[in-house]
Structure formats: structure tokens, C-alpha cells
Design an enzyme around this catalytic site. Structure first.
Site, PDB file in Angstrom:
ATOM      1  CE  LYS A  89      -3.908  -2.293   2.175  1.00 59.75           C
ATOM      2  NZ  LYS A  89      -4.569  -2.694   3.423  1.00 59.75           N
ATOM      3  CD  GLN A 117      -3.583  -4.270   6.637  1.00 65.10           C
ATOM      4  OE1 GLN A 117      -3.470  -3.335   5.863  1.00 65.10           O
ATOM      5  NE2 GLN A 117      -4.247  -5.374   6.317  1.00 65.10           N
ATOM      6  CG  ASP A 129      -9.717   0.060   4.997  1.00 60.68           C
ATOM      7  OD1 ASP A 129      -9.468  -0.279   3.832  1.00 60.68           O
ATOM      8  OD2 ASP A 129      -9.118  -0.372   5.995  1.00 60.68           O
TER       9      ASP A 129
END
Ligand code: NDP
Length: 284
Positions: free
Chosen positions: A50, A94, A117
Site C-alpha cells: 500500500k 490494518q 477503507d
């Protein structure tokens, strides 16, 4: 019939290129912060990928690595700091988190306008009620793949296999918003193969290696395989038995090289959209 392959690597590369071009015209670098707690090796790979992809499109990207014993309160303090930092446009914590930290509490603590997200309940509610908001990256990536495949969505019978908050549910919402007739199937569904056989668009997000067999697929269907499963011999496979399904489907996304690359590209797209929305001069 041998299915066309829906090439996620190529579609994701095109999306990243368009994002880089938009970033170049902004006059500032969108800020992305990825927070990682502990040293789960799979998470480590995701986080590095990422960060690399974000830097490549011109973002100001950094990873905040916290020790495995970080408390929930400590993590919430980091999130609050990022929420308040004007240079930060997108925040991603995460998952999975260590057991002492409640994921849902942390997800709800991220400022909804920085929720790269798309997992915050406010964004989930916006999606469910047809309002604009940040959308979870994996289902968003699937929508890009369907568009690239040329699938006609309005009126199509779509079946989503799986009902998690990060894939199945938002996937169903996005397909509904695209005017599909949507069925969600899960572990309590009676006769899964029969339900899947009705699908013109089948999205499998179940986390069971090659569970969807060829005879679950209608001739001519479009099949998107979200699953990522590692077999004992080290191979990565999806939730769909690829060769069997490719013999019946019209188009299919492979694993690896299908949905996986799209998820990261959509994280970048979300962060860019968040930056533009947050930094736009307010009317009034
Ligand atoms: P979850 O485990 O959270 O959800 C799985 C869903 O599948 C649940 O709704 C569950 O049903 C259903 N399910 C499980 N077993 C069966 C079964 N035997 N029959 C029918 N339904 C079943 O997984 P995620 O949604 O997080 O992920 C799904 C897959 O997608 C995984 O392989 C994951 O690795 C992959 N993934 C890939 C990403 C990418 O970037 N390509 C990103 C995110 C995930 P129930 O609710 O009834 O328990």
C-alpha cells in the site's frame, strides 16, 4: 466456452495512472497514513504494498508501526492525532488487530471523511441509503472490474457469496445501486449451488479454497473471485475452481491478478477523493 480473463493487474494499472495524473494537477500531495499493530507477516506485505503504491502515485504516505502489545487506548490516541492532522487525508488501520483491541471501536474512531477503507458505520450507512461516501475498497474494485469486463448490470441477476462487512454486504449494496437484482448467499443458505447457478454476475467472497465448482456457474455468467486462499503446497487460489468455472463462464477474474490489485488501487482512489472533498473550499 472458455471465459475471457478479467485482468485485474491491467485494470488496476490504468486506474493508478489516472490517479497519478489527477494528483499531479492538485498542487498538493494527498496524505495517507497506514497504521499497523503487531507483526503479522501477511499484514506486513499488504502494508508495504500500500505504501509503495501510494508513493508511486505521488501521495505523502507513511506507515505507523505500533508494537503488538499496544492498548486500545493507545491506538485510539494515534487515530485521534491523525484525525486532527490537516496533512492527513486518508487513514487506514490494518486488520486484523491484536485481541486486546476491539476493531469495531477503532473503525468507528476514524474520522468518516478520512475513512480510506470505507468501514466506518457512517459510510456503511451512507452506502446502504444511497448517499455519497467512502466505499470499501475491495467491492469498489470489483465494480471497476465489472465495468472493464463490459458486463451489463441493470436488471442482471447478481449473486454475492458472503456477507462480511468488508466485502459481501457492501458488494451487494453497490450492485443494487447499479440496478442489479441482488441475492446474498451465506453459510446458512439452503442449496448454495442452485442459488449460484441463477447468477448472471457471481461474486465469490467466502474464504474457502475452490468451493465454487464449475457446475455452480451458469453458462455465460461473469464470475468475480474475491477469495485469497493459500493451499498447503503454497499456491494461492480463489474461492472458485478456476479451470472448471472458466469452461462455463463468459468472463472470469483470476487469483492472483484479479481483485487483489484493485483493492490497493481503490484505496488510493478513496484517499484522493477524500483529499479533494476535505480540502475543497466550502460554500456559503
Ligand atoms: P469473512 O470470513 O469475514 O466472511 C466470509 C463469508 O463467507 C461469511 O459471510 C460466511 O457466512 C460465508 N461463508 C463461509 N463459509 C461458507 C460456506 N461453507 N458456505 C457458504 N458461505 C460461507 O471473509 P471476508 O469477507 O473478509 O473475505 C472473504 C474472502 O475474500 C477471503 O478469502 C479473503 O481473503 C478475501 N479477501 C480478498 C481481498 C482482496 O483484496 N482480494 C480483500 C478482502 C478479503 P456467514 O456470514 O453465514 O458466516
Amino acid at each position: 466456452m472458455t471465459a475471457r480473463i478479467i485482468d485485474g493487474k491491467a485494470v488496476a494499472a490504468g486506474l493508478r495512472q489516472r490517479i497519478a495524473a489527477r494528483v499531479a494537477g492538485l498542487g498538493y500531495r494527498p496524505g495517507l497514513r497506514v497504521v499497523r499493530v503487531g507483526d503479522d507477516p501477511a499484514s506486513g506485505v499488504y502494508v508495504r504494498n500500500k505504501d509503495k503504491a501510494a508513493k508511486e502515485v505521488g501521495f505523502d504516505s507513511a506507515t505507523i508501526a505500533l508494537p503488538a502489545e499496544t492498548t486500545e487506548a493507545e491506538l485510539l490516541a494515534v487515530v485521534a492525532q491523525l484525525n486532527a492532522d490537516p496533512a492527513v487525508d486518508g487513514i487506514l488501520v490494518q486488520l486484523p488487530l491484536p485481541p486486546q483491541i476491539r476493531a469495531e471501536v477503532v473503525i468507528s474512531a476514524v474520522a468518516p471523511e478520512k475513512d480510506a477503507d470505507g468501514f466506518h458505520p457512517l459510510n456503511a450507512g451512507r452506502l446502504a441509503s444511497g448517499q455519497a461516501g467512502l466505499v470499501p475498497c475491495t467491492p469498489k474494485g470489483v465494480m471497476h472490474l465489472l465495468a472493464a469486463s463490459g458486463a451489463v448490470l441493470p436488471g442482471a441477476r447478481a449473486v454475492v457469496l458472503g456477507r462480511s462487512n468488508i466485502v459481501g454486504r457492501p458488494m451487494a449494496q453497490l450492485l443494487l445501486a447499479a440496478d442489479c437484482t441482488v441475492t446474498i448467499v451465506h453459510s446458512r443458505t439452503r442449496d448454495l449451488p442452485a442459488e449460484c447457478r441463477r447468477a448472471e454476475i457471481l461474486v465469490a467472497a467466502v474464504g474457502r479454497a475452490e468451493m465454487v465448482r464449475g457446475d455452480w456457474i451458469a453458462e455465460g455468467a461473469t464470475v468475480i473471485d474475491v477469495g485469497i486462499n493459500r493451499l498447503a503446497d503454497g499456491r494461492l487460489v480463489g474461492d472458485v475452481a478456476y479451470a472448471e468455472a472458466a469452461a462455463r463462464a463468459e468472463a472470469i477474474s483470476p487469483v492472483p491478478g484479479g481483485v487483489g490489485p484493485m483493492t490497493i488501487a481503490c484505496l488510493l482512489e478513496n484517499t484522493l477523493d477524500a483529499a479533494i472533498a476535505r480540502r475543497a473550499p466550502r460554500g456559503g
